[in-house]
Design an enzyme around this catalytic site. Structure first.
Site, PDB file in Angstrom:
ATOM      1  N   HIS A  10       9.859  -0.270   6.644  1.00  0.00           N
ATOM      2  CA  HIS A  10       9.911   1.164   6.346  1.00  0.00           C
ATOM      3  C   HIS A  10       9.437   1.883   7.606  1.00  0.00           C
ATOM      4  O   HIS A  10       9.133   1.257   8.613  1.00  0.00           O
ATOM      5  CB  HIS A  10       8.971   1.496   5.190  1.00  0.00           C
ATOM      6  CG  HIS A  10       9.265   0.735   3.938  1.00  0.00           C
ATOM      7  ND1 HIS A  10      10.261   1.097   3.071  1.00  0.00           N
ATOM      8  CD2 HIS A  10       8.687  -0.374   3.407  1.00  0.00           C
ATOM      9  CE1 HIS A  10      10.279   0.251   2.048  1.00  0.00           C
ATOM     10  NE2 HIS A  10       9.344  -0.657   2.232  1.00  0.00           N
TER      11      HIS A  10
ATOM     12  N   CYS B 205      13.892  -3.569   2.334  1.00  0.00           N
ATOM     13  CA  CYS B 205      12.915  -4.067   1.350  1.00  0.00           C
ATOM     14  C   CYS B 205      13.569  -4.403   0.004  1.00  0.00           C
ATOM     15  O   CYS B 205      14.286  -5.395  -0.083  1.00  0.00           O
ATOM     16  CB  CYS B 205      11.787  -3.053   1.227  1.00  0.00           C
ATOM     17  SG  CYS B 205      10.248  -3.768   0.660  1.00  0.00           S
TER      18      CYS B 205
ATOM     19  N   ARG C  19      -0.119  -9.400  -1.017  1.00  0.00           N
ATOM     20  CA  ARG C  19       1.059  -8.611  -0.631  1.00  0.00           C
ATOM     21  C   ARG C  19       1.117  -8.522   0.879  1.00  0.00           C
ATOM     22  O   ARG C  19       0.082  -8.495   1.547  1.00  0.00           O
ATOM     23  CB  ARG C  19       0.912  -7.174  -1.165  1.00  0.00           C
ATOM     24  CG  ARG C  19       1.545  -6.908  -2.478  1.00  0.00           C
ATOM     25  CD  ARG C  19       1.375  -5.457  -2.855  1.00  0.00           C
ATOM     26  NE  ARG C  19       2.580  -4.680  -2.574  1.00  0.00           N
ATOM     27  CZ  ARG C  19       3.674  -4.692  -3.318  1.00  0.00           C
ATOM     28  NH1 ARG C  19       3.736  -5.469  -4.378  1.00  0.00           N
ATOM     29  NH2 ARG C  19       4.713  -3.955  -3.021  1.00  0.00           N
TER      30      ARG C  19
END
Ligand code: GLN
Length: 242
Positions: A195, A94, A129
């Site tokens: 993640h 990320c 997002r």
């Protein structure tokens, strides 16, 4: 095996470690120990120098401001670039992934220079997002089972000609460009938006990094039943979006 120890460097845990990304170090250490390898783990905080003698470097995700601070320090330090020039393996998540590219948009809305270790640039996504569970197929060249993970990012990452997509999404956004790609890699440097921690969900990634670092084709098998149970659960969850 050409060596029986690994030096693993966890880069800037004080700035870059969202969503339990530190779990990647734990999984990597565990998988190496299971193969009777010694692991020297070095956690390098942002006020310390990056050693250039590591075999594998791990970098996690982060919020926008710590991401800028980390990029500034890594550029000034120069150690990670030297380590890669020496043949080190880097795996980034990320914000760490964005930092390894040529540039990204920082918390001040400005273009921030990255380390140029991956041929990617990141812009700021105009839409929502990218948040949620992801299921993706990893580049067949890497010989890994499907990738599961969790993403949460505003940045959108565009790949240049010398970066290959790490995976192609079945569910989720990945690089966020709408072309279905997720992450990027070259010979020794990897980036992903996943993640999870991603290596807890995909322990084969840890094995891949160990094999690359040791320059071996295979590792002794280990008992993966617990990992497989977690993987089945997460793959089912990603396949049925709420
Ligand atoms: N700050 C970056 C973005 O939003 C990365 C976020 C993260 O690492 N979770 O794109």
């Amino acid at each position: 095996m050409s060596q029986n120890s690994l030096r693993v460097v966890w880069v800037y845990p004080d700035l870059l470690s969202t969503y339990g990304d530190q779990g990647n170090v734990l999984v990597l250490e565990r998988r190496a120990h299971q193969r009777r390898l010694d692991v020297q783990r070095l956690d390098v905080r942002s006020d310390q120098q990056i050693p250039t003698s590591g075999d594998i470097y791990l970098i996690g995700g982060g919020e926008d401001r710590p991401q800028r601070l980390a990029a500034e320090r890594l550029r000034r330090d120069g150690g990670l670039n030297r380590a890669v020039a020496n043949g080190a393996i880097v795996f980034s998540v990320c914000a760490g992934y964005q930092i390894l590219g040529h540039e990204f948009i920082n918390d001040l809305g400005q273009r921030e220079q990255g380390l140029g270790l991956l041929d990617v640039i990141s812009t700021r996504g105009e839409g929502e997002r990218c948040v949620g569970d992801v299921l993706a197929d990893i580049d067949p060249q890497l010989g890994l089972p499907p990738l599961t993970g969790f993403e949460n990012h505003q940045g959108v990452t565009h790949l240049g000609p010398t970066a290959r997509p790490f995976a192609r999404v079945r569910f989720g956004k990945g690089n966020g460009t709408g072309d279905g790609t997720e992450g990027a890699f070259n010979e020794t440097v990897f980036g992903t938006y996943m993640h999870g921690p991603v290596m807890a969900r995909n322990p084969h990634i840890a094995d891949l990094l160990i094999k690359l670092a040791l320059d071996v084709n295979a590792l002794p098998p280990v008992d993966d039943r617990w990992y497989e149970a977690l993987r089945d659960e997460r793959i089912a969850a990603a396949s049925q979006p709420a």
